[in-house]
Design an enzyme around this catalytic site. Structure first.
Site, PDB file in Angstrom:
ATOM      1  N   HIS A 107       0.844  -1.198   0.000  1.00  0.00           N
ATOM      2  CA  HIS A 107       0.000   0.000   0.000  1.00  0.00           C
ATOM      3  C   HIS A 107       0.877   1.245   0.000  1.00  0.00           C
ATOM      4  O   HIS A 107       0.850   2.024   0.951  1.00  0.00           O
ATOM      5  CB  HIS A 107      -0.906  -0.020   1.218  1.00  0.00           C
ATOM      6  CG  HIS A 107      -2.021  -1.007   1.136  1.00  0.00           C
ATOM      7  ND1 HIS A 107      -3.319  -0.656   0.849  1.00  0.00           N
ATOM      8  CD2 HIS A 107      -2.042  -2.359   1.284  1.00  0.00           C
ATOM      9  CE1 HIS A 107      -4.099  -1.733   0.850  1.00  0.00           C
ATOM     10  NE2 HIS A 107      -3.333  -2.781   1.102  1.00  0.00           N
ATOM     11  N   ASP A 122       0.011  -6.363   4.210  1.00  0.00           N
ATOM     12  CA  ASP A 122      -1.190  -7.029   3.693  1.00  0.00           C
ATOM     13  C   ASP A 122      -1.396  -6.720   2.213  1.00  0.00           C
ATOM     14  O   ASP A 122      -0.839  -5.770   1.676  1.00  0.00           O
ATOM     15  CB  ASP A 122      -2.419  -6.582   4.483  1.00  0.00           C
ATOM     16  CG  ASP A 122      -2.723  -5.103   4.300  1.00  0.00           C
ATOM     17  OD1 ASP A 122      -1.765  -4.299   4.387  1.00  0.00           O
ATOM     18  OD2 ASP A 122      -3.881  -4.747   4.073  1.00  0.00           O
ATOM     19  N   GLU A 123      -2.204  -7.539   1.584  1.00  0.00           N
ATOM     20  CA  GLU A 123      -2.682  -7.328   0.211  1.00  0.00           C
ATOM     21  C   GLU A 123      -1.550  -6.953  -0.751  1.00  0.00           C
ATOM     22  O   GLU A 123      -1.614  -5.963  -1.479  1.00  0.00           O
ATOM     23  CB  GLU A 123      -3.762  -6.235   0.205  1.00  0.00           C
ATOM     24  CG  GLU A 123      -4.987  -6.615   1.022  1.00  0.00           C
ATOM     25  CD  GLU A 123      -6.056  -5.541   1.036  1.00  0.00           C
ATOM     26  OE1 GLU A 123      -7.248  -5.887   0.995  1.00  0.00           O
ATOM     27  OE2 GLU A 123      -5.713  -4.340   1.090  1.00  0.00           O
ATOM     28  N   VAL A 124      -0.517  -7.765  -0.758  1.00  0.00           N
ATOM     29  CA  VAL A 124       0.628  -7.526  -1.641  1.00  0.00           C
ATOM     30  C   VAL A 124       0.439  -8.349  -2.916  1.00  0.00           C
ATOM     31  O   VAL A 124       0.497  -9.575  -2.888  1.00  0.00           O
ATOM     32  CB  VAL A 124       1.955  -7.895  -0.960  1.00  0.00           C
ATOM     33  CG1 VAL A 124       3.130  -7.680  -1.906  1.00  0.00           C
ATOM     34  CG2 VAL A 124       2.142  -7.073   0.311  1.00  0.00           C
TER      35      VAL A 124
END
Length: 891
Positions: A274, A327-329
């Protein structure tokens, strides 16, 4: 008189109140319940009613400012309404039982670390034969335990409408209390929507009421990078705007404010996934211009930046936990970018391996700075055996993660999105209340590894106008789960054991309109009986692209009543655009009338305001300078003149260049009013050092020529002499809400008296209805009565008619009736065929066929380049527009 702000905020606050009331419209008050939130560990009570002296004093032998400030703060809350009533009708003569609150603390240490002792005991008793005064005593081992005791004491203090005094019912009280978990957190997200410092402080204040003790500050994300990082000063170019930023001083202020309430601040940089906003200041952090996240794993520069950020933030955030995200890579970008793909092959890594490499290297950097790393659960789910054993796993995807994490020896924070994500508006209060962080963990050793939990207020769909109403009251349900003993709050029907107390706690938060607080409003009587606590910042949110009414007001001060104002539509330096929030028509009218009573309104219009501007920090009214009021707008109606500079920057200005192709040089440019207005308008920009240099003969570059052009160009070419004088003798810009640089002060008028200088606060105080921005001092550095910061922003002072004759002016600076010739060194002349032939001879052009005409667009980028080049060179147009060799096919 109620303030306009409180009237506006009431609408959405009442919606929340009635929603809570409707949860159990038929439930009756149960005297057997303990109306304290969160529920204390142990408590006993009686049947007496005690009266609390409004002159309640503190008995405290310690030296902690945190305790003293805390007492003053809670005393103000307890007697907030009683003081309002006493102004209307004097308090009855009462014999007060409690006149002194005694606080005993074993240690004056104000060290705030994870697990600090927050235990306290509270005793409240009535006067008897052995004592002529009642007893109110808080005992704690630390100052932070004393703060929690003050909160409980304040909840027991109730305003009684009949006696018009503060009472404590069901006395005597004995309470022994301590938290169940050491980590009781609330996440706020200032990346998706910027949150002003005052709003963050309001959130921190409200957290203390529910005994939360960790503010998880999700400062940075892919949308924006609003935080100042001294080691890498261009990072905050990723902010939404230069006004939506936090300086190092701002961050320190928030941390210190939270500490005084016993609240840690845990910062987060969510890497590597992010982080698109990082590249706005340092594009090398992106894998490529078209593929901008995750951060470039192949460059050491990326980790140098991460290290620099951590080093700088360690000086701000003393809390031992630091959140590294993770997260969310999505690693597709790494696979598709040639140099990263090659790096992966060279190191025999898969994209998943690179993700692990990045997280572990970031953890090592954080640990080297003295931090304990916190990561979102994906890191644990993907490569748990490789994580540092100090890692705290932050659960969010669903249930069952903390049991797995503690089984492997990791500590865990519970934030199951299905129940504790506050932006999920469909989750009811009882689901939040019943969520159990220790679910599935039965052994004591494993339970000790669960630090606690955190409710998350993500910012994609909430901004300043509604963030508090979205946090509360559901966050309070989680607060009791995290503080109170599990066995005390998990049995029975929560609609009977918790809901009545939950409703009363929420009503304590709400500050009603003055009419309701006065007891005269319809339906207010049923809500009476508790002290009223304020949740500021309430407003009804509006969506993207709404048409909002705008008032453009004059922003100048004068010492002479009735002095003529130079404010006109065409003079953006002295005007402020005020976006009036569109709500109920009568509220809007009241706002407009209030503004018109205090300010000279230059223009009234309506603009469609884009989402970017709706992110600005003010709650009900957004204030911008006249220069920026047209930013992102297509103003075609002529209702409001835009400044030449902002108009050029947004729409672009067409300029014709005459180019000598053989020598690759611009001979001159043919431009209209827009281009010349831009060039001349440079002198109205707030660049004090630039204007100061103009008075020196040895000035580098060509701005001296431009200045001379204004002086020598005939008055007939300008709309008025006032316009021309405003360029040659610029006045100081008024800076109320935007951190613009000051331009130089014009020379004092030739008179016996020297023009007086005035100063105002440079901070952006938004409540114009309370005249916050009207504080002016003739002594630089005087403390601002609102924020106590030095008043050092110099402002213009309007002189009376006797001192200065003010003339009206129109948009821009020069007339649009003629075409202008702009030389390569920025000499400006009126265009004529004779001048053109003269110039051709001057440049010794022998072959007219070698000349080319080219149309170019002067936009924001070129405009800034032109200003920069004008300070360095005498061939400005050539440098800006002919950096590369001119193509042969120019027409």
């Amino acid at each position: 008189m109620p303030s306009i702000f409180s009237l506006l905020s009431t609408l959405s606050l009442l919606v929340s109140i009635f929603a809570v009331l409707s949860l159990s419209s038929t439930s009756k008050s149960d005297d057997s319940l303990t109306y304290i939130w969160p529920l204390p560990s142990e408590s006993t009570s009686g049947d007496d009613t005690l009266f609390v002296d409004p002159d309640l004093s503190l008995s405290f032998d310690g030296r902690s400012g945190i305790v003293i400030d805390g007492f003053r703060r809670y005393k103000s809350l307890i007697f907030n309404y009683a003081q309002k009533v006493s102004r209307i009708s004097p308090l009855r003569r009462l014999v007060f039982d409690i006149s002194v609150l005694e606080v005993i603390v074993d240690s004056d240490s104000e060290d705030l670390q994870l697990g600090v002792d927050e235990r306290y005991t509270l005793q409240i008793g009535k006067r008897d034969a052995r004592s002529i005064v009642g007893v109110a005593k808080i005992e704690a081992n630390t100052v932070y335990g004393a703060l929690r005791g003050l909160e409980t004491f304040s909840q027991l203090c109730v305003f009684d409408y009949e006696s018009e005094a503060v009472q404590i019912v069901k006395a005597p009280w004995y309470i022994r209390d301590e938290p169940r978990f050491v980590y009781r957190g609330l996440l706020v997200d200032s990346s998706r929507h910027y949150l002003p410092i005052d709003v963050i402080k309001q959130i921190i204040d409200s957290m203390s009421y529910a005994k939360f003790n960790v503010l998880h500050w999700h400062i940075i994300d892919e949308e924006s990078f609003p935080l100042e990082v001294p080691s890498y000063p261009y990072l905050w170019k990723g902010a939404y705007s230069r006004w939506e930023r936090y300086t190092v001083e701002d961050a320190n202020e928030i941390v210190n404010f939270a500490k005084k309430r016993g609240i840690h601040v845990m910062a987060e940089i969510d890497i590597p996934g992010h982080a698109e906003s990082w590249g706005a200041g340092y594009p090398d952090l992106w894998p490529s211009p078209s593929c901008r996240e995750p951060l470039d794993v192949a460059k050491n520069f990326t980790f140098d930046v991460v290290s620099g950020i951590l080093t700088d933030l360690r000086k701000i955030f003393p809390f031992e936990l630091f959140h590294l995200g993770g997260d969310e890579v999505h690693t597709d970008c790494w696979s598709s970018t040639p140099h990263i793909s090659q790096w992966l092959r060279d190191h025999n890594l898969t994209p998943k391996d690179a993700y692990k490499y990045f997280v572990l290297r970031a953890q090592e950097l954080a640990i080297s700075k003295g931090w304990t790393p916190v990561n979102w659960e994906e890191t644990f789910n993907s490569f748990a055996p490789n994580l540092s054993p100090r890692t705290v796993v932050h659960n969010w995807l669903g249930p069952g993660v903390c049991p797995k994490a503690v089984a492997k020896g990791f500590r865990c924070i519970f934030s199951n999105q299905g129940v504790w994500y506050l932006d999920h508006l469909d989750v009811p209060w009882d689901s939040v209340y019943n969520a159990e962080p220790l679910e599935g963990i039965n052994d004591v050793s494993g339970q000790k590894l669960v630090l606690g939990g955190e409710v998350c207020m993500w910012g994609e769909t909430a901004d300043t106008s509604d963030v508090q109403q979205t946090i509360w009251p559901r966050a309070a349900a989680a607060a009791e789960r995290l503080w109170s003993r599990r066995e005390a709050i998990s049995g029975g029907n929560v609609n009977e054991t918790a809901l009545p107390r939950y409703k009363i706690f929420w009503l304590d938060f709400v500050k009603f309109v003055d009419g309701c607080l006065g007891g005269g409003g319809s339906g207010c009587e049923g809500l009476a009986g508790r002290s009223q606590r304020a949740v500021s910042g309430g407003a009804i949110a509006f969506g993207s692209g709404h048409v909002l009414p705008v008032l453009v007001i004059c922003a100048l001060f004068t010492e002479t009543k009735g002095a003529a104002s130079p404010c006109e539509k065409s003079d953006p330096r002295y005007s402020l655009g005020i976006y009036v929030m569109r709500s109920r028509q009568n509220s809007q009218v009241k706002i407009t009338q209030t503004i018109e009573r205090h300010y000279r309104v230059i223009s009234k219009l309506e603009l469609k305001v884009p989402e970017r501007l709706l992110r600005f920090p003010d709650v009900h009214i957004n204030i911008f300078s006249g220069v920026d009021i047209n930013y992102d707008q297509q103003v075609k109606t002529g209702k409001l003149c835009s400044s030449s500079y902002s108009g050029m920057a947004e729409r672009g200005v067409c300029v014709k260049l005459l180019i000598d192709r053989q020598n690759n040089k611009v001979l001159f440019a043919e431009g209209g009013k827009d281009f010349v207005d831009f060039l001349f308008g440079i002198f109205s920009l707030p660049l004090g050092t630039l204007v100061a240099l103009l008075s020196k003969e040895a000035m580098a570059g060509c701005l001296g020529n431009l200045y001379s052009s204004i002086a020598t160009l005939g008055d007939d070419y300008f709309h008025s002499k006032l316009q021309k004088d405003s360029l040659l003798k610029p006045r100081s810009s008024v800076v109320w809400t935007l951190p613009l640089l000051q331009i130089a002060e014009e020379a004092p008028a030739a008179s016996n008296s020297t023009a007086k200088k005035l100063y105002t606060c440079s901070q952006r105080h938004s409540n114009i209805f309370e005249s916050v921005n009207n504080y002016v001092s003739d002594s630089k550095g005087t403390a601002c009565p609102h924020c106590c910061r030095p008043m050092s922003s110099e402002i213009a002072c309007v002189r009376s008619k006797a001192e200065s004759q003010v003339e009206p002016s129109s948009c821009g600076y020069v007339k649009g009736l003629v075409t202008y010739m702009i030389m390569d060194d920025l000499v400006v002349k009126s265009m004529s065929s004779i001048s053109t032939f003269t110039l051709l001879n001057k440049f010794k052009v022998k072959d007219v066929a070698s000349l080319q005409e080219q149309e170019v667009q002067l936009g924001l980028h070129e405009g800034l380049a032109l200003i920069k080049a004008s300070l360095e060179s005498k061939d400005i147009l050539t440098k800006v527009f002919l950096k590369k060799k001119i193509p042969m096919n120019l027409k």
